[in-house]
Design an enzyme around this catalytic site. Structure first.
Site, mmCIF file in Angstrom:
data_model
loop_
_atom_site.group_PDB
_atom_site.id
_atom_site.type_symbol
_atom_site.label_atom_id
_atom_site.label_comp_id
_atom_site.label_asym_id
_atom_site.label_seq_id
_atom_site.Cartn_x
_atom_site.Cartn_y
_atom_site.Cartn_z
ATOM 1 N N GLN A 170 0.823 -1.199 0.000
ATOM 2 C CA GLN A 170 0.000 0.000 0.000
ATOM 3 C C GLN A 170 0.860 1.253 0.000
ATOM 4 O OE1 GLN A 170 -3.718 -0.836 2.737
ATOM 5 N NE2 GLN A 170 -1.958 -1.961 3.545
ATOM 6 N N VAL A 172 3.848 3.911 -1.393
ATOM 7 C CA VAL A 172 4.076 4.517 -2.711
ATOM 8 C C VAL A 172 5.530 4.948 -2.886
ATOM 9 C CG1 VAL A 172 1.682 5.265 -2.937
ATOM 10 C CG2 VAL A 172 3.334 6.806 -1.860
ATOM 11 N N ASP A 173 6.423 4.384 -2.062
ATOM 12 C CA ASP A 173 7.799 4.876 -2.029
ATOM 13 C C ASP A 173 8.788 4.066 -2.856
ATOM 14 O OD1 ASP A 173 8.178 2.565 -0.368
ATOM 15 O OD2 ASP A 173 7.693 3.763 1.405
ATOM 16 N N HIS A 188 -1.195 1.106 -4.575
ATOM 17 C CA HIS A 188 -1.609 2.513 -4.583
ATOM 18 C C HIS A 188 -0.743 3.380 -5.473
ATOM 19 C CE1 HIS A 188 -3.714 1.911 -0.432
ATOM 20 N NE2 HIS A 188 -4.394 1.418 -1.439
ATOM 21 N N CYS A 196 -1.497 12.078 -16.273
ATOM 22 C CA CYS A 196 -2.514 13.034 -16.695
ATOM 23 C C CYS A 196 -3.890 12.413 -16.476
ATOM 24 C CB CYS A 196 -2.332 13.407 -18.158
ATOM 25 S SG CYS A 196 -3.669 14.471 -18.801
ATOM 26 N N CYS A 251 -0.674 19.022 -18.381
ATOM 27 C CA CYS A 251 -0.100 17.948 -19.189
ATOM 28 C C CYS A 251 0.455 18.524 -20.481
ATOM 29 C CB CYS A 251 -1.170 16.897 -19.488
ATOM 30 S SG CYS A 251 -0.647 15.613 -20.658
ATOM 31 N N CYS A 254 -1.902 17.122 -23.612
ATOM 32 C CA CYS A 254 -3.310 17.468 -23.850
ATOM 33 C C CYS A 254 -3.797 18.653 -23.030
ATOM 34 C CB CYS A 254 -4.201 16.250 -23.577
ATOM 35 S SG CYS A 254 -4.374 15.847 -21.817
ATOM 36 N N GLY A 291 2.905 -4.312 8.988
ATOM 37 C CA GLY A 291 2.938 -2.870 9.156
ATOM 38 C C GLY A 291 1.751 -2.123 8.599
ATOM 39 N N ASN A 317 2.139 -6.340 13.429
ATOM 40 C CA ASN A 317 2.032 -4.881 13.467
ATOM 41 C C ASN A 317 2.240 -4.406 14.889
ATOM 42 O OD1 ASN A 317 1.380 -2.439 11.888
ATOM 43 N ND2 ASN A 317 -0.376 -2.257 13.268
#
Length: 350
Positions: A170, A172-173, A188, A196, A251, A254, A291, A317
């Site tokens: 989950q 995003v790193d 994620h 875009c 973008c 477009c 985690g 966790n």
């Protein structure tokens, strides 16, 4: 709602993205969660009700939650024995990256913040200005984040302790891939890409960063100063939060709205990515959760799918999770400590 369908407001950036500390020789990474935090409780368009969807309540440590518990050695060994030598799907949350200096939403040291929704980002120019100003200030710090011990230990456990069908993260790193885990499913998305929202074109966050610095020379000249100010004002009152004049580009193909290629609160994960994650779970004979508080449906659905398939679920966790009652074995403790014990038991210390 089917398992690969829309998850709406149950989706989360956990990253993404349950963090404390930083790797040796590297200063604290940017508080990525603050990039996605609503800067003000007031409507963004002046007087009257806010447009673009309802605000979410503030996230932070769970009141009265028992943090700091540690399972008995026998329970830790029992969990490893349950997973040993069987294909395992691994689901990870923000707690994996605390050792890399990336703060979280739900850990005991988390700073309460109200997440920015997808509707807010898409519906308000000022919200986009605040997001891009924050992330521009913090991007260089974030790029310096390196895999922590938990990432390295997990990579070493495959296949020494159990073969991993996939790491479904989950976060995003990108730190699982950097540590050597494979395959990795970025449920994620990834912060090092931008997409875009009109034509779907993907591009590099690094290139966008350089472009935004050139469009905002006054901010670029004060980058270190603003980064220090933001680090000292985690409650959303940093000077950069008041930079309503920040400029960001459309973008190049477009003219559409460019957004980080990550799932915001109120947004659905990409259908093909969710399908890939469920396929990895189908190939596994057990699920290991590391985690994550499993507060939102985005991660919780994998636990429930595993239980429907009569597959054992081990949850590790520091702090409570929404699926504690559904776990086959619930292990308490810091990820680095428990994973290190498992790695030592199978001779896989990295």
């Amino acid at each position: 709602m089917d398992e690969v369908g829309e998850v709406g407001r149950d989706e989360e950036l956990d990253g993404s993205a349950e963090h404390v500390g930083s790797p040796a020789g590297v200063g604290p990474a940017a508080d990525v969660g603050r990039w996605f935090a609503t800067a003000t409780s007031r409507p963004l368009d002046g007087p009257g009700p806010a447009r673009g969807g309802p605000r979410l309540p503030a996230w932070g440590p769970m009141d009265g939650a028992p943090y700091g518990l540690r399972s008995h050695d026998d329970e830790i060994a029992e969990a490893l024995a349950l997973l040993r030598d069987r294909p395992v799907a691994v689901l990870t949350g923000a707690g994996m990256s605390t050792g890399s200096g990336l703060p979280d939403y739900r850990g005991r040291d988390a700073v309460p913040r109200t997440p920015m929704t997808y509707q807010e980002f898409m519906g308000h120019d000022l919200a986009r200005r605040r997001y891009w100003a924050r992330s521009t200030v913090g991007w260089e710090q974030f790029r310096r984040a390196r895999p922590g011990r938990a990432h390295r230990l997990l990579a070493a456990l495959d296949p020494s302790a159990f073969p991993v069908t996939s790491v479904i993260t989950q976060n995003v790193d990108g730190l699982h891939a950097a540590a050597g885990s494979a395959p990795v499913i970025d449920l994620h998305g990834r912060l090092d890409r931008v997409r875009c929202q009109q034509c779907g074109a993907l591009s590099s966050r690094i290139a966008l960063h350089q472009r935004m610095l050139s469009m905002n020379p006054e901010l670029a000249a004060r980058l270190p100063e603003l980064a220090a100010d933001a680090a000292q004002a985690p409650d959303g009152d940093a000077e950069v939060d008041r930079t309503s004049s920040f400029r960001y580009p459309p973008c190049a193909l477009c003219g559409g709205i460019v957004k980080p290629d990550v799932v915001f609160f109120g947004e659905s994960a990409r259908r093909e990515v969710v399908a890939e994650a469920f396929a990895a779970l189908a190939d596994a004979r057990a699920l290991l959760v590391l985690g994550s508080s499993l507060t939102v449906q985005s991660g919780l659905r994998f636990v429930r799918a595993a239980r429907r398939q009569d597959k054992p679920v081990v949850i590790l966790n520091d702090g409570p999770t929404r699926a504690d009652a559904e776990a086959t074995l619930r292990v308490h403790g810091r990820l680095e400590d428990v994973l290190a014990r498992w790695a030592a038991a199978v001779g896989a210390i990295p």
